[in-house]
Design a protein around this motif. Structure first.
Motif, PDB file in Angstrom:
ATOM      1  N   ALA A  81     -23.819 -17.552 -36.084  1.00 42.85           N
ATOM      2  CA  ALA A  81     -23.070 -16.767 -36.196  1.00 42.85           C
ATOM      3  C   ALA A  81     -22.177 -16.472 -35.265  1.00 42.85           C
ATOM      4  O   ALA A  81     -21.052 -16.076 -35.909  1.00 42.85           O
ATOM      5  N   GLN A  82     -22.553 -16.561 -33.959  1.00 43.93           N
ATOM      6  CA  GLN A  82     -20.730 -16.663 -33.243  1.00 43.93           C
ATOM      7  C   GLN A  82     -19.933 -17.204 -33.306  1.00 43.93           C
ATOM      8  O   GLN A  82     -18.699 -16.964 -32.890  1.00 43.93           O
ATOM      9  N   SER A  83     -20.592 -18.498 -32.973  1.00 47.25           N
ATOM     10  CA  SER A  83     -19.366 -19.453 -32.731  1.00 47.25           C
ATOM     11  C   SER A  83     -18.818 -19.722 -33.919  1.00 47.25           C
ATOM     12  O   SER A  83     -17.542 -20.132 -34.260  1.00 47.25           O
ATOM     13  N   THR A  84     -19.050 -19.455 -35.017  1.00 44.76           N
ATOM     14  CA  THR A  84     -18.374 -19.817 -36.631  1.00 44.76           C
ATOM     15  C   THR A  84     -17.554 -18.568 -36.792  1.00 44.76           C
ATOM     16  O   THR A  84     -16.247 -18.599 -36.855  1.00 44.76           O
ATOM     17  N   THR A  85     -17.722 -16.994 -35.895  1.00 42.30           N
ATOM     18  CA  THR A  85     -16.494 -15.992 -35.974  1.00 42.30           C
ATOM     19  C   THR A  85     -15.702 -16.522 -35.040  1.00 42.30           C
ATOM     20  O   THR A  85     -14.266 -16.203 -35.549  1.00 42.30           O
ATOM     21  N   ALA A  86     -16.276 -16.831 -34.489  1.00 41.18           N
ATOM     22  CA  ALA A  86     -15.219 -17.235 -32.779  1.00 41.18           C
ATOM     23  C   ALA A  86     -14.314 -18.603 -33.567  1.00 41.18           C
ATOM     24  O   ALA A  86     -13.358 -18.222 -33.601  1.00 41.18           O
ATOM     25  N   GLN A  87     -14.907 -18.990 -34.695  1.00 36.44           N
ATOM     26  CA  GLN A  87     -13.574 -20.359 -34.897  1.00 36.44           C
ATOM     27  C   GLN A  87     -12.738 -19.447 -36.065  1.00 36.44           C
ATOM     28  O   GLN A  87     -11.976 -20.019 -35.449  1.00 36.44           O
ATOM     29  N   ALA A  88     -13.692 -18.171 -36.966  1.00 39.45           N
ATOM     30  CA  ALA A  88     -12.788 -18.170 -37.753  1.00 39.45           C
ATOM     31  C   ALA A  88     -11.207 -16.944 -36.926  1.00 39.45           C
ATOM     32  O   ALA A  88     -10.702 -16.826 -37.271  1.00 39.45           O
ATOM     33  N   LEU A  89     -11.998 -16.726 -35.686  1.00 39.70           N
ATOM     34  CA  LEU A  89     -10.944 -15.390 -35.117  1.00 39.70           C
ATOM     35  C   LEU A  89      -9.590 -16.217 -34.397  1.00 39.70           C
ATOM     36  O   LEU A  89      -8.479 -16.136 -34.865  1.00 39.70           O
ATOM     37  N   LYS A  90     -10.331 -17.388 -33.930  1.00 39.52           N
ATOM     38  CA  LYS A  90      -8.608 -18.870 -33.767  1.00 39.52           C
ATOM     39  C   LYS A  90      -8.199 -18.600 -35.246  1.00 39.52           C
ATOM     40  O   LYS A  90      -6.934 -18.997 -34.544  1.00 39.52           O
ATOM     41  N   GLN A  91      -9.177 -18.977 -36.300  1.00 39.01           N
ATOM     42  CA  GLN A  91      -7.504 -19.554 -37.053  1.00 39.01           C
ATOM     43  C   GLN A  91      -7.105 -18.748 -37.502  1.00 39.01           C
ATOM     44  O   GLN A  91      -5.787 -18.531 -37.894  1.00 39.01           O
ATOM     45  N   ILE A  92      -7.753 -17.209 -36.860  1.00 36.13           N
ATOM     46  CA  ILE A  92      -6.186 -16.235 -37.719  1.00 36.13           C
ATOM     47  C   ILE A  92      -5.127 -15.971 -36.392  1.00 36.13           C
ATOM     48  O   ILE A  92      -4.527 -14.906 -36.147  1.00 36.13           O
ATOM     49  N   TRP A 120      -5.816 -15.942 -32.949  1.00 37.02           N
ATOM     50  CA  TRP A 120      -5.948 -15.836 -31.006  1.00 37.02           C
ATOM     51  C   TRP A 120      -6.888 -16.574 -30.571  1.00 37.02           C
ATOM     52  O   TRP A 120      -7.238 -18.153 -30.969  1.00 37.02           O
ATOM     53  N   ASP A 121      -6.397 -16.878 -29.577  1.00 43.27           N
ATOM     54  CA  ASP A 121      -6.623 -17.493 -28.215  1.00 43.27           C
ATOM     55  C   ASP A 121      -8.657 -18.470 -28.101  1.00 43.27           C
ATOM     56  O   ASP A 121      -9.325 -17.379 -28.854  1.00 43.27           O
ATOM     57  N   ASP A 122      -9.096 -18.714 -27.714  1.00 41.30           N
ATOM     58  CA  ASP A 122     -10.234 -19.230 -27.005  1.00 41.30           C
ATOM     59  C   ASP A 122     -10.913 -17.999 -26.089  1.00 41.30           C
ATOM     60  O   ASP A 122     -12.213 -17.630 -26.957  1.00 41.30           O
ATOM     61  N   GLU A 123     -10.413 -17.866 -25.858  1.00 37.70           N
ATOM     62  CA  GLU A 123     -11.359 -16.439 -24.604  1.00 37.70           C
ATOM     63  C   GLU A 123     -11.224 -15.235 -25.756  1.00 37.70           C
ATOM     64  O   GLU A 123     -12.096 -15.272 -25.559  1.00 37.70           O
ATOM     65  N   ASP A 124     -10.642 -14.706 -26.187  1.00 35.69           N
ATOM     66  CA  ASP A 124     -10.469 -13.741 -27.338  1.00 35.69           C
ATOM     67  C   ASP A 124     -10.886 -13.750 -28.462  1.00 35.69           C
ATOM     68  O   ASP A 124     -11.810 -12.875 -28.491  1.00 35.69           O
ATOM     69  N   ALA A 125     -11.315 -15.079 -28.799  1.00 35.42           N
ATOM     70  CA  ALA A 125     -12.070 -15.281 -29.902  1.00 35.42           C
ATOM     71  C   ALA A 125     -13.426 -15.208 -29.479  1.00 35.42           C
ATOM     72  O   ALA A 125     -14.455 -14.071 -30.341  1.00 35.42           O
ATOM     73  N   ALA A 126     -13.899 -15.671 -28.800  1.00 33.54           N
ATOM     74  CA  ALA A 126     -14.902 -15.916 -27.083  1.00 33.54           C
ATOM     75  C   ALA A 126     -15.219 -13.978 -27.658  1.00 33.54           C
ATOM     76  O   ALA A 126     -16.662 -14.267 -28.081  1.00 33.54           O
ATOM     77  N   LEU A 127     -15.031 -13.273 -26.723  1.00 41.26           N
ATOM     78  CA  LEU A 127     -15.169 -12.745 -26.516  1.00 41.26           C
ATOM     79  C   LEU A 127     -14.938 -11.136 -28.180  1.00 41.26           C
ATOM     80  O   LEU A 127     -16.431 -10.586 -28.302  1.00 41.26           O
ATOM     81  N   GLN A 128     -14.453 -11.108 -28.721  1.00 38.60           N
ATOM     82  CA  GLN A 128     -14.954 -10.878 -30.186  1.00 38.60           C
ATOM     83  C   GLN A 128     -15.980 -11.467 -30.599  1.00 38.60           C
ATOM     84  O   GLN A 128     -16.549 -10.083 -31.187  1.00 38.60           O
ATOM     85  N   ALA A 129     -16.204 -12.322 -30.696  1.00 38.54           N
ATOM     86  CA  ALA A 129     -17.103 -12.540 -31.391  1.00 38.54           C
ATOM     87  C   ALA A 129     -18.307 -12.378 -30.667  1.00 38.54           C
ATOM     88  O   ALA A 129     -19.365 -12.097 -31.452  1.00 38.54           O
ATOM     89  N   GLU A 130     -18.926 -12.281 -30.033  1.00 38.49           N
ATOM     90  CA  GLU A 130     -20.284 -12.073 -28.280  1.00 38.49           C
ATOM     91  C   GLU A 130     -20.189 -11.038 -29.192  1.00 38.49           C
ATOM     92  O   GLU A 130     -21.046 -10.222 -29.426  1.00 38.49           O
ATOM     93  N   ILE A 131     -18.904  -9.446 -29.165  1.00 36.94           N
ATOM     94  CA  ILE A 131     -19.368  -8.085 -29.497  1.00 36.94           C
ATOM     95  C   ILE A 131     -20.161  -7.566 -30.966  1.00 36.94           C
ATOM     96  O   ILE A 131     -21.150  -6.799 -31.088  1.00 36.94           O
TER      97      ILE A 131
END
Length: 307
Positions: free
Chosen positions: A16-27, A29-40
């Protein structure tokens, strides 16, 4: 996540977290920002909080603004700071502010610090995430956040408040206690969850465009408004959040802008308190209060406990 109900899909926390991070990168966000938002967002989902993965139901609401950059610290003193989020994710602005507030009391001479942030236009997510970070360090954390106009002060009024959440966390001998609530009767993403599932809203939490109660999430999103929690009491709390997380943070202010949504500058305020400078053995004192409340009647649950 798991469920045996037909129509549900079992997904691991990691997926769930990794898929969300990937989706955020696609819209955008960079790796750091995508990973943080997915974690939260994943952490909120695990709590059953509607600040979770439903945020990706409408990805454009989570997309970066044009020319978004990393947050910068402004107006800093030993006990305070203002963070210009530079259109970074609301979640990154909140983490930055919360961690800076905590460091100022852990490393400085004062029992209290205040850090605000402004100039962000995406959701800050579950406020409990940030105040718990403070409480895990032995501090008391207080947080408030304002947001665009989705909530009416009373029936028939136009939206003026955001869902304007507030949160408190304290250290206890069992770990931490936190309380996190929107001052609205339902969070915006609660409305979006109902809309995405085609489910009715609870009674008396939202209005249609004519100011009448509605349980149709589509009517709320098409010119309606969310109600405040507890009538005038919720409206009073929402106003306090606007005055602190809005006016004091430097973010867009009602009456001074076309709208907070158009201004794309929403605010946070974080207060960190070092209890050891004020009283001995605060963690055991707070635990005593929580235990006594829980034992005061059959079936009483403390915020954060599941039924």
């Amino acid at each position: 996540f798991s469920a045996e109900t037909p129509g549900f899909v079992t997904v691991s926390i990691e997926e769930a977290q990794s898929t969300t991070a990937q989706a955020l990168k696609q819209i955008g966000w960079d790796d750091e920002d995508a990973a943080l938002q997915a974690e939260i967002m994943t952490a909120a989902e695990l709590c059953g909080n509607n600040q979770g993965l439903v945020k990706m139901y409408q990805p454009q609401m989570m997309a970066p603004a044009e020319n978004a950059a990393k947050p910068l610290v402004e107006r800093e003193t030993l006990v305070s700071a203002v963070i210009n989020a530079n259109q970074a994710p609301g979640m990154l602005a909140a983490v930055t502010a919360a961690d800076l507030a905590a460091s100022k009391v852990l490393e400085g001479p004062s029992a209290i610090s205040i850090v605000t942030s402004y100039n962000t236009s995406t959701s800050s997510g579950q406020l409990a995430f940030y105040v718990n970070r403070m409480a895990e360090k032995g501090l008391i954390g207080v947080a408030m956040a304002n947001s665009p106009e989705f909530v009416a002060a009373a029936s028939g009024g136009k939206p003026v408040f955001g869902t304007n959440p507030l949160a408190v966390a304290v250290p206890t001998t069992d770990g931490t206690f936190s309380f996190d609530m929107a001052t609205s009767a339902i969070a915006l993403f609660g409305v979006l969850t109902a809309k995405s599932k085609g489910e009715p809203l609870p009674e008396n939490v939202a209005y249609d465009s004519s100011g009448n109660w509605t349980t149709d999430a589509n009517e709320v999103m098409e010119g309606g408004a969310i109600a405040t929690f507890g009538g005038h009491k919720g409206a009073g709390l929402a106003l306090c959040v606007e005055l602190l997380a809005g006016a004091l943070s430097g973010s867009a202010v009602l009456g001074q802008e076309e709208s907070k949504k158009a201004a794309k500058s929403w605010g946070h305020i974080f207060v960190a308190i070092q209890p050891n400078m004020l009283v001995d053995d605060y963690a055991s004192r707070s635990q005593s209060i929580i235990d006594t409340v829980k034992a005061s009647g059959e079936g009483i649950r403390i915020p954060g406990e599941r039924s």
